[in-house]
Motif scaffolding. Sequence first.
Motif, PDB file in Angstrom:
ATOM      1  N   UNK A 257       1.001  -1.157  -0.066  1.00 54.31           N
ATOM      2  CA  UNK A 257       0.046  -0.071  -0.044  1.00 54.31           C
ATOM      3  C   UNK A 257       0.825   1.158  -0.103  1.00 54.31           C
ATOM      4  N   UNK A 258       2.023   1.185   0.746  1.00 50.15           N
ATOM      5  CA  UNK A 258       2.974   2.397   0.636  1.00 50.15           C
ATOM      6  C   UNK A 258       3.377   2.800  -0.800  1.00 50.15           C
ATOM      7  N   UNK A 259       3.036   1.727  -1.837  1.00 47.97           N
ATOM      8  CA  UNK A 259       3.668   2.354  -2.929  1.00 47.97           C
ATOM      9  C   UNK A 259       2.894   3.471  -3.720  1.00 47.97           C
ATOM     10  N   UNK A 260       1.736   3.623  -2.942  1.00 47.71           N
ATOM     11  CA  UNK A 260       1.151   5.061  -3.287  1.00 47.71           C
ATOM     12  C   UNK A 260       1.754   6.290  -2.978  1.00 47.71           C
ATOM     13  N   UNK A 261       2.904   6.283  -2.134  1.00 47.01           N
ATOM     14  CA  UNK A 261       3.275   7.461  -1.720  1.00 47.01           C
ATOM     15  C   UNK A 261       4.134   8.354  -2.575  1.00 47.01           C
ATOM     16  N   UNK A 262       5.082   7.453  -3.597  1.00 48.73           N
ATOM     17  CA  UNK A 262       5.790   8.413  -4.479  1.00 48.73           C
ATOM     18  C   UNK A 262       4.898   8.926  -5.783  1.00 48.73           C
ATOM     19  N   UNK A 263       3.712   8.236  -5.876  1.00 54.10           N
ATOM     20  CA  UNK A 263       2.667   8.597  -6.851  1.00 54.10           C
ATOM     21  C   UNK A 263       2.037   9.919  -6.341  1.00 54.10           C
ATOM     22  N   UNK A 264       1.735   9.986  -5.317  1.00 56.38           N
ATOM     23  CA  UNK A 264       1.082  11.101  -4.657  1.00 56.38           C
ATOM     24  C   UNK A 264       2.025  12.078  -4.417  1.00 56.38           C
ATOM     25  N   UNK A 265       3.180  12.104  -4.313  1.00 59.25           N
ATOM     26  CA  UNK A 265       4.142  13.157  -4.167  1.00 59.25           C
ATOM     27  C   UNK A 265       4.374  13.785  -5.622  1.00 59.25           C
ATOM     28  N   UNK A 266       4.567  12.869  -6.433  1.00 55.52           N
ATOM     29  CA  UNK A 266       4.517  13.389  -7.964  1.00 55.52           C
ATOM     30  C   UNK A 266       3.354  14.203  -8.394  1.00 55.52           C
ATOM     31  N   UNK A 267       2.146  13.684  -7.882  1.00 50.15           N
ATOM     32  CA  UNK A 267       0.741  14.299  -8.260  1.00 50.15           C
ATOM     33  C   UNK A 267       1.003  15.732  -7.441  1.00 50.15           C
ATOM     34  N   UNK A 268       1.243  15.926  -6.347  1.00 52.96           N
ATOM     35  CA  UNK A 268       1.441  17.065  -5.488  1.00 52.96           C
ATOM     36  C   UNK A 268       2.493  18.038  -6.212  1.00 52.96           C
ATOM     37  N   UNK A 269       3.544  17.486  -6.242  1.00 50.49           N
ATOM     38  CA  UNK A 269       4.652  18.379  -7.067  1.00 50.49           C
ATOM     39  C   UNK A 269       4.175  18.949  -8.425  1.00 50.49           C
ATOM     40  N   UNK A 270       3.455  18.303  -9.247  1.00 52.58           N
ATOM     41  CA  UNK A 270       3.130  18.751 -10.451  1.00 52.58           C
ATOM     42  C   UNK A 270       1.776  19.873 -10.278  1.00 52.58           C
ATOM     43  N   UNK A 271       1.045  19.516  -9.457  1.00 52.59           N
ATOM     44  CA  UNK A 271      -0.217  20.361  -9.225  1.00 52.59           C
ATOM     45  C   UNK A 271       0.049  21.260  -8.273  1.00 52.59           C
ATOM     46  N   UNK A 272       0.914  21.305  -7.254  1.00 53.96           N
ATOM     47  CA  UNK A 272       1.197  22.565  -6.376  1.00 53.96           C
ATOM     48  C   UNK A 272       2.446  23.220  -6.640  1.00 53.96           C
ATOM     49  N   UNK A 273       3.283  22.454  -6.915  1.00 54.75           N
ATOM     50  CA  UNK A 273       4.839  23.131  -7.380  1.00 54.75           C
ATOM     51  C   UNK A 273       4.856  23.610  -8.490  1.00 54.75           C
ATOM     52  N   UNK A 274       4.091  22.857  -9.475  1.00 50.34           N
ATOM     53  CA  UNK A 274       4.172  23.342 -10.856  1.00 50.34           C
ATOM     54  C   UNK A 274       5.432  22.715 -11.774  1.00 50.34           C
ATOM     55  N   UNK A 276       7.572  19.917 -13.811  1.00 50.27           N
ATOM     56  CA  UNK A 276       6.999  19.277 -14.922  1.00 50.27           C
ATOM     57  C   UNK A 276       7.113  17.774 -14.828  1.00 50.27           C
ATOM     58  N   UNK A 277       6.052  17.249 -15.716  1.00 45.83           N
ATOM     59  CA  UNK A 277       5.938  15.732 -15.427  1.00 45.83           C
ATOM     60  C   UNK A 277       6.155  15.161 -17.236  1.00 45.83           C
ATOM     61  N   UNK A 278       7.097  14.711 -17.434  1.00 47.64           N
ATOM     62  CA  UNK A 278       7.608  14.403 -18.892  1.00 47.64           C
ATOM     63  C   UNK A 278       7.288  12.685 -19.030  1.00 47.64           C
TER      64      UNK A 278
END
Length: 306
Positions: A257-274, A276-278
Motif C-alpha cells: 500500500x505504501x507504493x502509493x506514496x511516490x505517486x502522490x508526491x509526484x501528483x502534488x509536485x505537479x499540481x502545487x509546485x508546477x 514538469x511531468x515528462x
Amino acid sequence: MDRRSLITGYLLVAAGSAMFSSKAIFIKLAYLERYDALLILAWRMVFALPVFLAVGIFELARRRRDGRPMPRRNAVLSAIGIGLIGYYLAMILDFTGLLYVSAQLERLALFTYPIFVIFIGAALFGVRLTGSALIAAFITYLGLATVFISDLSTGGPNVPLGTALVLGSAIAFAVYQLVAKRYISEMGSTLFTSIALSAAAVTTLAHVFITRGHLDASMSAHYFMLAAGIGIVATVIPSFFVNAGLGRIGATSTAIISNVSPLLTIYFAVALLGEAFTPAHAVGTALVVGGVGYHTWREMRSTGRA
C-alpha cells in the motif's frame, strides 16, 4: 481477524502513506521563503517533539500501571542510537538533498530504500541475496536513472549532489530498518518510535544551537504553518497511522500500500509546485514503483505472509 479491522488497517496505512508523501511539498514551499534545510528541519522537530515525548511518557506510565516490565537500559540506548541513524542523519541528508533536486526525484530516490535493505542485509547481516531481488534492484535503479537523466538536463549542475544526498538518506533509513526490528519487537513500536524520534529531535535542535547559537524565529506565519505541517501532518500523524495499520494487516501488505506514496508526491509536485511531468518521469516512476512492488510481491509469496 474480522473484515472491519482489515479495512481499517488498509485505510490507516493508505492515509499515513498519503500524509508522508506531503513532506517534500511542504519543504519545497518553505524553501521559497527561506532556502535553509537545517532551519526547516529544526522547526519540524519543534512541532513534533512534544507529541512524541507525550506519547512516550504515556506509554511508560501505562506499562507501570499494568505491571509490565520497563525497557532495558541497553534497549533504550540502542533505540536512541538507531534513531540518530534512521531519523537525524537520514533527515539531514534528505532535507539538504531537496535543496538541489525536484520533489519527484527526491521521493523516487528515497523510495529505493527497500533495495538498499536487500544489499546491506546480504553484506552485513547474512540475508540471502536472491535472483528476484537482483531483478527488482535492476528495474528500480533503471527507473531512477531515467528520471535522473531527465532532471540533469534541466535541473542544473547540483542535481548529482542532491541525488547522492537523498540516496544517502535512503541508505541510512535502510540500516535503521535492518537493526531496529529487534528492539521494536522487544519494546513495542509505539515506545520505540517515541524514543527514537525524540532523540533525533533533541539532537537536531542541539545541532542548530551549537552551529548557529540560536533558532531563527524571524520567518512569516506562513512559514511556521508549513513547518507545523511537516511536523504534525507529514511526521507525527502518519507515523501512528502506519504503525496502527501495520498491526492489523501485516508488514507486506503495508509495504504494498505504501507504493502509493511516490505517486502522490509526484501528483502534488505537479499540481502545487508546477514541476514538469515528462514521459521520462512517467517511465521512471513506473519502473521504480514496479521494481519495489515486484520485490514486495515476491517476498509475500516466499514467506506466505500478508
